[in-house]
Motif scaffolding. Structure first.
Motif, PDB file in Angstrom:
ATOM      1  N   ASN A   1     -11.102  -6.819   1.026  1.00 15.01           N
ATOM      2  CA  ASN A   1     -10.072  -6.279   0.135  1.00 15.01           C
ATOM      3  C   ASN A   1      -8.644  -6.478   0.623  1.00 15.01           C
ATOM      4  O   ASN A   1      -7.723  -6.597  -0.193  1.00 15.01           O
ATOM      5  CB  ASN A   1     -10.298  -4.761  -0.061  1.00 15.01           C
ATOM      6  CG  ASN A   1     -11.425  -4.454  -1.014  1.00 15.01           C
ATOM      7  OD1 ASN A   1     -11.507  -5.023  -2.091  1.00 15.01           O
ATOM      8  ND2 ASN A   1     -12.292  -3.533  -0.622  1.00 15.01           N
TER       9      ASN A   1
ATOM     10  N   GLU B   1     -12.318  -3.517   5.885  1.00 18.97           N
ATOM     11  CA  GLU B   1     -11.816  -3.875   4.557  1.00 18.97           C
ATOM     12  C   GLU B   1     -11.462  -5.356   4.457  1.00 18.97           C
ATOM     13  O   GLU B   1     -10.558  -5.731   3.713  1.00 18.97           O
ATOM     14  CB  GLU B   1     -10.588  -3.025   4.213  1.00 18.97           C
ATOM     15  CG  GLU B   1     -10.879  -1.565   3.968  1.00 18.97           C
ATOM     16  CD  GLU B   1     -11.537  -1.302   2.618  1.00 18.97           C
ATOM     17  OE1 GLU B   1     -11.806  -2.281   1.879  1.00 18.97           O
ATOM     18  OE2 GLU B   1     -11.776  -0.132   2.313  1.00 18.97           O
TER      19      GLU B   1
ATOM     20  N   CYS C   1      -4.959  -7.056  -1.555  1.00 19.76           N
ATOM     21  CA  CYS C   1      -4.048  -5.919  -1.595  1.00 19.76           C
ATOM     22  C   CYS C   1      -2.667  -6.323  -1.094  1.00 19.76           C
ATOM     23  O   CYS C   1      -1.649  -6.076  -1.760  1.00 19.76           O
ATOM     24  CB  CYS C   1      -4.599  -4.772  -0.751  1.00 19.76           C
ATOM     25  SG  CYS C   1      -3.521  -3.328  -0.659  1.00 19.76           S
TER      26      CYS C   1
ATOM     27  N   ASP D   1      -8.404  -1.237  -1.421  1.00 15.02           N
ATOM     28  CA  ASP D   1      -9.057  -1.700  -2.653  1.00 15.02           C
ATOM     29  C   ASP D   1      -8.190  -1.491  -3.893  1.00 15.02           C
ATOM     30  O   ASP D   1      -8.674  -1.564  -5.014  1.00 15.02           O
ATOM     31  CB  ASP D   1     -10.422  -1.015  -2.833  1.00 15.02           C
ATOM     32  CG  ASP D   1     -10.339   0.501  -2.803  1.00 15.02           C
ATOM     33  OD1 ASP D   1      -9.231   1.051  -2.930  1.00 15.02           O
ATOM     34  OD2 ASP D   1     -11.389   1.143  -2.628  1.00 15.02           O
TER      35      ASP D   1
END
Length: 284
Positions: free
Chosen positions: A19, A16, A23, A87
């Motif tokens: 993302n 990830e 976040c 996400d």
């Protein structure tokens, strides 16, 4: 004034890096700790999370991702826990609502459509959050994708994930209420990302069909290749007014229907021995 309760953030991650930073930035000023359980990412996810002060724990990438989410939840020490995906992003409005919950001055609402505030004798132990899904440059307002409710904010010890299905909700031991503000969700900002996720989900569905005893025959062929795709498309595009979401709504309805056909084809591969699903590598 009583001291506000503490808040832990629980995240499970796998590859990830695109993302995780956004976040974590969206959590600034609201969280006492951020717990990240990472399923052995092959990119920079863990390094980036550590750089932004998260407590990172490495483990294996489980076929049912909620197993790692539960691991993150168990490591949290705050009075309240907010379980997020990498996400997802907290909006300023949602952060303000959560801060009011932590202060004990706010119990949310009885329903997402209602202006009636929660007034039961027993305070809620968990909250429904409304997700606002972003797809092909558009936030869904219809297509059965809004408000896309999820139980994410809860008192520590009062909720857990069954970890049996990818789309399951939290199991909560106590009363629930709603928060009004949106949680932004960027699961499929591009079509290529959507296809990656669909590969994962259709593999999971194929395995579930196999475990459920679905057989390959002319009747199941017609059902999964024609009837289910068409009925799903019509339900999303017409009944759930996907046409109001423009091109994004049409594409989502079309490929949501095709999910059944893709899953059935993978089921055929499983039963014929032509495919050995590896749910860890089918997702990136």
């Amino acid at each position: 004034m009583p001291k506000s309760a503490t808040l832990s953030i629980a995240l499970a991650t796998y590859n990830e890096q695109d993302n995780i930073v956004d976040c974590l930035k969206s959590l600034k000023g609201i969280a006492t700790e951020v717990i990240v359980v990472d399923g052995s990412s092959t990119d920079q996810t863990r390094q980036l999370a550590k750089k932004h002060k998260a407590k990172v724990y490495k483990t294996t990438n489980k076929p049912i991702f909620h197993i790692n989410k539960n691991l993150a939840i168990k490591k949290c020490k705050g009075d309240w826990i907010l379980q997020l995906d990498a996400d997802e992003r907290l909006t300023p409005e949602l952060k303000e609502e959560i801060a009011q919950v932590l202060s004990g001055s706010y119990f949310g609402y009885t329903d997402w459509r209602s202006s009636q505030k929660y007034q039961a004798d027993t305070p809620p132990v968990a909250y429904w959050l409304k997700r606002r899904n972003y797809f092909l440059g558009h936030y869904f307002t219809k297509s059965g994708q809004y408000p896309d409710p999820v139980i994410r904010l809860f008192r520590r010890g009062f909720a857990t994930l069954p970890a049996k299905s990818v789309h399951e909700q939290m199991k909560v031991n106590g009363p629930l209420a709603w928060l009004k503000s949106d949680l932004d969700h960027f699961a499929t900002p591009t079509f290529s990302r959507y296809i990656q996720r669909e590969n994962r989900y259709s593999s999971l569905t194929a395995q579930e069909l196999k475990d459920g005893g679905v057989t390959i025959n002319p009747f199941s062929f017609i059902n999964f290749i024609f009837i289910k795709p068409l009925s799903t498309f019509l339900a999303i595009y017409l009944r759930h007014k996907g046409f109001q979401d423009g091109f994004s709504g049409f594409v989502f309805a079309l490929f949501s229907g095709l999910h059944h056909a893709l899953s059935y084809i993978k089921l055929w591969e499983l039963k014929s021995g032509k495919r050995n699903l590896n749910l860890q590598t089918d997702w990136s």
